[in-house]
Scaffold this motif. Structure first.
Motif, short mmCIF file in Angstrom:
data_model
loop_
_atom_site.label_atom_id
_atom_site.label_comp_id
_atom_site.label_asym_id
_atom_site.label_seq_id
_atom_site.Cartn_x
_atom_site.Cartn_y
_atom_site.Cartn_z
N PRO A 1 0.83 -1.20 0.00
CA PRO A 1 0.00 0.00 0.00
C PRO A 1 0.87 1.26 0.00
O PRO A 1 2.02 1.22 0.45
CB PRO A 1 -0.78 -0.09 1.32
CG PRO A 1 -0.66 -1.48 1.77
CD PRO A 1 0.63 -2.00 1.20
N VAL A 2 0.30 2.34 -0.48
CA VAL A 2 0.99 3.62 -0.52
C VAL A 2 0.23 4.62 0.36
O VAL A 2 -1.00 4.73 0.26
CB VAL A 2 1.09 4.15 -1.97
CG1 VAL A 2 1.59 5.59 -2.00
CG2 VAL A 2 1.99 3.25 -2.80
N LEU A 3 0.97 5.31 1.22
CA LEU A 3 0.43 6.40 2.01
C LEU A 3 0.81 7.68 1.30
O LEU A 3 1.98 8.03 1.20
CB LEU A 3 1.02 6.38 3.43
CG LEU A 3 0.49 7.46 4.37
CD1 LEU A 3 -0.95 7.13 4.79
CD2 LEU A 3 1.38 7.58 5.59
N LEU A 4 -0.18 8.38 0.75
CA LEU A 4 0.04 9.62 0.01
C LEU A 4 -0.23 10.78 0.96
O LEU A 4 -1.32 10.86 1.54
CB LEU A 4 -0.91 9.66 -1.18
CG LEU A 4 -0.61 10.58 -2.33
CD1 LEU A 4 0.70 10.18 -3.01
CD2 LEU A 4 -1.75 10.53 -3.35
N TYR A 5 0.75 11.67 1.15
CA TYR A 5 0.62 12.74 2.14
C TYR A 5 1.14 14.05 1.58
O TYR A 5 1.75 14.09 0.52
CB TYR A 5 1.36 12.37 3.43
CG TYR A 5 2.86 12.35 3.29
CD1 TYR A 5 3.63 13.44 3.70
CD2 TYR A 5 3.53 11.26 2.74
CE1 TYR A 5 5.00 13.44 3.56
CE2 TYR A 5 4.90 11.25 2.60
CZ TYR A 5 5.63 12.33 3.01
OH TYR A 5 7.00 12.34 2.85
N ASP A 6 0.93 15.13 2.32
CA ASP A 6 1.36 16.46 1.90
C ASP A 6 2.81 16.68 2.32
O ASP A 6 3.09 16.94 3.48
CB ASP A 6 0.45 17.53 2.53
CG ASP A 6 0.74 18.93 2.03
OD1 ASP A 6 1.77 19.14 1.36
OD2 ASP A 6 -0.08 19.82 2.31
N GLY A 7 3.71 16.56 1.38
CA GLY A 7 5.13 16.72 1.65
C GLY A 7 5.56 18.15 1.92
O GLY A 7 6.65 18.40 2.42
N ASP A 8 4.70 19.13 1.61
CA ASP A 8 5.00 20.54 1.90
C ASP A 8 4.69 20.90 3.33
O ASP A 8 5.12 21.93 3.83
CB ASP A 8 4.21 21.47 0.98
CG ASP A 8 4.79 21.56 -0.42
OD1 ASP A 8 5.97 21.20 -0.60
OD2 ASP A 8 4.06 22.00 -1.32
N CYS A 9 3.89 20.09 4.00
CA CYS A 9 3.46 20.39 5.37
C CYS A 9 4.44 19.74 6.35
O CYS A 9 4.63 18.52 6.35
CB CYS A 9 2.06 19.85 5.59
SG CYS A 9 1.51 19.94 7.31
#
Length: 175
Positions: A8-16
């Motif tokens: 599975p892939v956890l997609l998150y806000d890398g700018d935060c």
């Protein structure tokens, strides 16, 4: 791809900063061999939208963490966090994840997730930039970049292109 198959892939806000700190915490405390964390800014969102029959969108990726399985299931917000916790081999975290999937705790978890997301700039590890809309965060990051950072941005764009090429066939498995 790992030897056990897609993950599975956890997609998150890398700018935060709060989101990135939370993912680093999860990578240290939970078993990261069973999942992969990817900032949505480096993911090919069009390919993920096609892979998930439209369940992944730029809007959704900008507003909540997403858990994407190889079976093309997408969980967002608190349920994405619950799926991550369920994936770990640590009993306490798995139990918490399981509890987050059943009402009324799932409703409570969703409310807590929204509260944290709305105040992530005030959370430990958060910065004022976390409160800005995604486009404003990118502009703020560009203004803060040192003069020599242009070449680093180019290198990051090149690696992002490589990352999005691999996103066409996501490395994910059903929970």
């Amino acid at each position: 791809m790992n030897s056990r198959g897609p993950r599975p892939v956890l997609l998150y806000d890398g700018d935060c900063a709060f989101c990135s700190s939370s993912v680093r915490f999860a990578e240290r405390r939970l078993d990261p061999s069973g999942w992969e964390a990817v900032p949505f800014q480096f993911a090919d969102l069009d390919a993920l939208a096609a892979f998930t029959d439209g369940q992944v969108s730029p809007y959704r990726a900008e507003h909540e963490v997403l858990w994407i399985t190889p079976a093309r299931r997408v969980y967002g917000g608190a349920q994405a966090v619950a799926r991550l916790l369920l994936r770990t081999r640590r009993p306490g975290w798995s139990l918490l994840g399981a509890a987050m999937t059943v009402p009324p705790l799932s409703v409570l978890a969703a409310g807590v997730y929204r509260l944290v997301a709305a105040n992530r700039d005030r959370m430990p590890g958060g910065t004022p930039t976390c409160a800005l809309p995604p486009a404003a965060r990118a502009a703020a990051r560009a203004r803060q970049a040192p003069a020599g950072a242009a070449s680093a941005v180019g290198a990051a764009s090149a690696s992002a292109g490589a990352a999005s090429a691999s996103a066409e066939k996501p490395d994910v498995t059903e929970e």
